[in-house]
Each structure stands twice: as C-alpha cells, then as structure tokens.
Design an enzyme around this catalytic site. Structure first.
Site, PDB file in Angstrom:
ATOM      1  N   GLY A  14      44.999  51.032  51.427  1.00 50.87           N
ATOM      2  CA  GLY A  14      46.045  50.895  50.403  1.00 50.87           C
ATOM      3  C   GLY A  14      46.418  49.431  50.212  1.00 50.87           C
ATOM      4  NE  ARG A  75      42.870  55.220  50.467  1.00 47.88           N
ATOM      5  CZ  ARG A  75      43.833  54.694  51.218  1.00 47.88           C
ATOM      6  NH1 ARG A  75      43.623  54.390  52.469  1.00 47.88           N
ATOM      7  NH2 ARG A  75      45.029  54.492  50.722  1.00 47.88           N
ATOM      8  CG  ASP A 106      46.082  53.197  61.090  1.00 50.31           C
ATOM      9  OD1 ASP A 106      45.833  53.303  59.869  1.00 50.31           O
ATOM     10  OD2 ASP A 106      46.698  54.072  61.729  1.00 50.31           O
ATOM     11  CB  THR A 129      50.059  48.957  55.536  1.00 48.71           C
ATOM     12  OG1 THR A 129      50.753  50.170  55.253  1.00 48.71           O
ATOM     13  CG2 THR A 129      50.365  48.586  56.972  1.00 48.71           C
ATOM     14  CG  ASP A 131      53.424  53.238  54.961  1.00 49.29           C
ATOM     15  OD1 ASP A 131      54.290  53.332  54.070  1.00 49.29           O
ATOM     16  OD2 ASP A 131      52.317  53.815  54.894  1.00 49.29           O
ATOM     17  CG  ASP A 133      51.886  52.589  59.430  1.00 53.12           C
ATOM     18  OD1 ASP A 133      51.479  51.457  59.088  1.00 53.12           O
ATOM     19  OD2 ASP A 133      51.353  53.643  59.050  1.00 53.12           O
ATOM     20  CG  MET A 173      55.406  55.466  49.463  1.00 55.46           C
ATOM     21  SD  MET A 173      54.048  54.354  49.113  1.00 55.46           S
ATOM     22  CE  MET A 173      53.454  55.071  47.574  1.00 55.46           C
ATOM     23  NE  ARG A 175      51.526  61.566  52.524  1.00 51.68           N
ATOM     24  CZ  ARG A 175      50.887  60.676  51.797  1.00 51.68           C
ATOM     25  NH1 ARG A 175      50.190  59.733  52.388  1.00 51.68           N
ATOM     26  NH2 ARG A 175      50.910  60.730  50.495  1.00 51.68           N
TER      27      ARG A 175
HETATM   28  P1  ATP Z   1      46.521  52.539  54.617  1.00 50.18           P
HETATM   29  O1  ATP Z   1      47.559  52.106  55.622  1.00 50.18           O
HETATM   30  O2  ATP Z   1      46.879  52.171  53.246  1.00 50.18           O
HETATM   31  O3  ATP Z   1      46.100  53.961  54.753  1.00 50.18           O
HETATM   32  P2  ATP Z   1      44.068  51.975  55.966  1.00 50.18           P
HETATM   33  O4  ATP Z   1      43.353  50.715  56.272  1.00 50.18           O
HETATM   34  O5  ATP Z   1      44.593  52.749  57.153  1.00 50.18           O
HETATM   35  O6  ATP Z   1      45.220  51.621  54.952  1.00 50.18           O
HETATM   36  P3  ATP Z   1      42.063  54.001  55.413  1.00 50.18           P
HETATM   37  O7  ATP Z   1      41.721  54.682  54.143  1.00 50.18           O
HETATM   38  O8  ATP Z   1      42.459  54.842  56.569  1.00 50.18           O
HETATM   39  O9  ATP Z   1      43.163  52.907  55.047  1.00 50.18           O
HETATM   40  O10 ATP Z   1      40.783  53.130  55.866  1.00 50.18           O
HETATM   41  C1  ATP Z   1      40.191  52.214  54.983  1.00 50.18           C
HETATM   42  C2  ATP Z   1      38.691  52.243  55.145  1.00 50.18           C
HETATM   43  O11 ATP Z   1      38.347  51.873  56.480  1.00 50.18           O
HETATM   44  C3  ATP Z   1      38.055  53.609  54.958  1.00 50.18           C
HETATM   45  O12 ATP Z   1      37.848  53.935  53.606  1.00 50.18           O
HETATM   46  C4  ATP Z   1      36.737  53.441  55.688  1.00 50.18           C
HETATM   47  O13 ATP Z   1      35.801  52.761  54.887  1.00 50.18           O
HETATM   48  C5  ATP Z   1      37.138  52.533  56.846  1.00 50.18           C
HETATM   49  N1  ATP Z   1      37.351  53.372  58.042  1.00 50.18           N
HETATM   50  C6  ATP Z   1      38.444  54.082  58.374  1.00 50.18           C
HETATM   51  N2  ATP Z   1      38.240  54.794  59.500  1.00 50.18           N
HETATM   52  C7  ATP Z   1      36.967  54.540  59.878  1.00 50.18           C
HETATM   53  C8  ATP Z   1      36.130  54.984  60.955  1.00 50.18           C
HETATM   54  N3  ATP Z   1      36.581  55.843  61.868  1.00 50.18           N
HETATM   55  N4  ATP Z   1      34.870  54.511  61.003  1.00 50.18           N
HETATM   56  C9  ATP Z   1      34.418  53.634  60.100  1.00 50.18           C
HETATM   57  N5  ATP Z   1      35.135  53.205  59.060  1.00 50.18           N
HETATM   58  C10 ATP Z   1      36.400  53.635  58.943  1.00 50.18           C
END
Ligand code: ATP
Length: 327
Positions: A14, A75, A106, A129, A131, A133, A173, A175
């Site tokens: 995000g 993503r 994360d 992010t 959040d 978090d 926001m 969750r």
């Molecule tokens: P937000 O806080 O907005 O959710 P985020 O970084 O946690 O941000 P995610 O969609 O969970 O967002 O992860 C972003 C991208 O990181 C995923 O689309 C994927 O490409 C990669 N990713 C997440 N988890 C894994 C994993 N276990 N193995 C490999 N790649 C991953």
C-alpha cells in the site's frame, strides 16, 4: 561482501505519504556518495519484468511534497514463488544492481528477507505504511500525515454534527491496530474510540453515549477502527444505537482511501529524508536484512525478521487520556 556500486530503490504494498520523500532521499544520498541508483517501477512486479530507470539527483526534483509514489506500487503474486524471485534476481544481476532498498510494509519486508536468504542479496527496508503497525519504529512513513488528514476530516464532520445535534460514527483505517483511531480520536476530541486492541462492549458504548447526552453535549463523534472488536461494522453500530438510544440522530462516515493520500506532513518528510540517508549508509557499511526505524528521535536498525514478526502495542496512556477527556 563485494563493494556496493549500484543500489535499487522501490515502493511496494500500500502506498503512503512520505514514500516520495524517501525515494528522493535514497537517490540523493547515492548521488552524494557517488553510488549509482536505479528506481524500480511497480515494486516486485517491476523487478521481475526489469522495469528499471537510472536515477540521478535531478530525477527526484519537486517530489518531496507529493503524496503517493512516483515509482508506483504493486502487489506481486509471482514474487511469492521461487520461480518469480529467480527471474527478479536475473534482472537485477543483468542491470548490475548490487543491493536494494524497499519502502513498504511487513509483506514487502518478508519478500525482501526471503530474497536475501535465497540469493545472499543485500536488502534494507524503510517502513512506509499509514497504519504504524511495524515493530522496531515508533513512526512509519505516512502515519503522521494520515493522522492530520483524519483530524481535519473529523473537524469538518463535527461542524455538521453540532449544527444538527447528531451522533457520527466515523470509520478510519486500522484492521489490526488502532493507532490511527486512538491518536486521531484524541486529536479530534472524539467521544468514544473503538479499536481492535480493546473491547469496549456495546453496553458501555450505549451508557457512555447516554451520559454524554445527559451532560449537555449537543453532538458526538465516535471513531471506529476497521477492525474494532464490537463485532459490528459502522452501519450496524448506527442501527444498534438508533434502536437502543433513540434520542440520537445517527450518521455514518467512512473515510476510506482519502486517509492514504495528500501531501506528506513536515514530520513525514523529515523522517523520510533521515531514513533514506541511513538506509544507503547501512548498505555501504556492508549491513543487510535490516529495517531503518526511529526510536526516541534516533534512527535505529532492527533485523528485518524481528520487524516482520514483532507486534506494535497501543499506548495505554493514550487510552487513559482519552477516557479522561470524555468526562
Ligand atoms: P501494506 O502494509 O500496505 O499491506 P505490505 O508491504 O505489507 O504493505 P503486502 O501486499 O503484504 O503489502 O506485500 C507486498 C508484496 O510483497 C506482495 O505483493 C509480494 O510481492 C511481496 N511479498 C509479501 N509476502 C511475501 C512472501 N511471503 N514471499 C515473497 N514475497 C512476498
């Protein structure tokens, strides 16, 4: 470890305000330290496709004040597979990239950690992010801006709420965590704040709203984090209160994605600038698999696995302050 001469930077997951300021900082720090810098478009998706662009100090002119991310975010399902990560590694090597800095949450850090373990590829994370978090930092990029956005929106809702003696449920926001709800709730003078970490209980909510009305308040704002524990969403809460406390004229406002947008606050711009510098320096010091965070206004480095697995806690003092303010 071989000397790092080319660093890639990208945003993932995000988007959040401050990401552009962090990109700018990474690019300019590379320029300052005479290291090549490459921007990757669309996060891990772009890494797999080789969607790269060489960046110099002038590539990031006039972006410090912009919300969103000029490198776009995405993503990527493919990066979750070993095959996808192999493609990404080949692309990075073909471009001569020695290390990367990922700005995200994360999930993005998990991808970076796995990639580092598989290919011994140096990675550093910057927490972006709204959040807030992420373990290992008191503030994530975008959190402060989101709070200001939410408070400004609630101030406006309050104007109409008090003109009509209304009760508003405002969904924000959060969750899994209530950082936005709790902080913005105090900042905007909310009557009640419902967060995932605490179950206020519907009876207490009704009682509190009844007392508030009896004490002469003409309007009330209740902030509800998306993941609150009442088991009811904001629309169901409205119905519940209308049924059990018909003295109120209840309205609902869901703030939604507006919370992610807008120009970053000064705090987020400064934080992003500091984190970007530290991230590049850490790579050049030969360090890897770390996240840059801030604690007691000092930058710290946390092992990325701890940042992923650890949980942030809500500040109990804020809950107490909020309770006192709604006397
Ligand atoms: P937000 O806080 O907005 O959710 P985020 O970084 O946690 O941000 P995610 O969609 O969970 O967002 O992860 C972003 C991208 O990181 C995923 O689309 C994927 O490409 C990669 N990713 C997440 N988890 C894994 C994993 N276990 N193995 C490999 N790649 C991953």
């Amino acid at each position: 470890m071989a000397k790092i001469q080319k660093i890639a930077v990208f945003t993932s997951g995000g988007d959040s305000p401050g990401m552009n300021a962090a990109i700018r900082s990474v690019v300019r720090t590379c320029a300052y330290l005479e290291v090549d810098c490459v921007g990757i478009y669309h996060g891990y998706e772009g890494m797999i496709e080789g969607n790269f662009k060489a960046m110099d100090a002038r590539s990031v002119n006039n972006i410090i004040n912009k919300g969103g991310t000029i490198l776009k975010s995405a993503r990527s399902v493919e990066f979750r597979t070993a095959e996808g990560r192999k493609k990404a590694y080949k692309q990075l090597k073909a471009e001569g990239i020695d290390a990367f800095i990922v700005i995200g949450g994360d999930g993005s850090f998990t991808g970076a950690m796995i990639f580092n373990q598989e290919y011994n590829f140096p990675v550093i994370g910057i927490p972006g992010t709204i959040d807030n978090d992420i373990f290992g930092t008191t503030f994530t990029l975008g959190f402060d801006t989101a709070l200001n956005t939410v408070v400004e929106a609630i101030d406006k809702i309050r104007d109409t709420a008090s003109s009509h003696n209304r009760l508003f449920f405002v969904e924000v926001m959060g969750r899994d965590v209530g950082h936005i709800a709790l902080n913005a709730g105090i900042g905007a003078g909310a009557e009640e704040i419902l967060i995932p970490e605490e179950n206020l209980g519907l009876d207490r909510l009704i009682e509190s709203l009844r007392r508030s009305k009896e004490s002469g308040k003409s309007s009330s704002i209740v902030i509800v984090a998306e993941g609150d524990k009442t088991g009811k969403n904001v629309f169901e809460l409205k119905e519940y209160v209308e049924k059990h406390l018909p003295i109120y004229d209840v309205r609902v406002s869901v703030l939604g994605h507006m919370q992610r947008g807008g120009a970053p606050s000064c705090y987020d711009r400064v934080l992003a600038s500091r984190m970007g510098v530290r991230a590049v320096e850490a790579l050049l010091e030969g360090r890897t698999s770390l996240m840059v965070g801030i604690q007691d206004n000092k930058l710290i480095l946390t092992p990325i696995d701890k940042a992923i697995k650890g949980h942030t806690k809500i500040d109990k003092e804020l809950i107490r302050v909020s309770d006192i303010m709604t006397v």
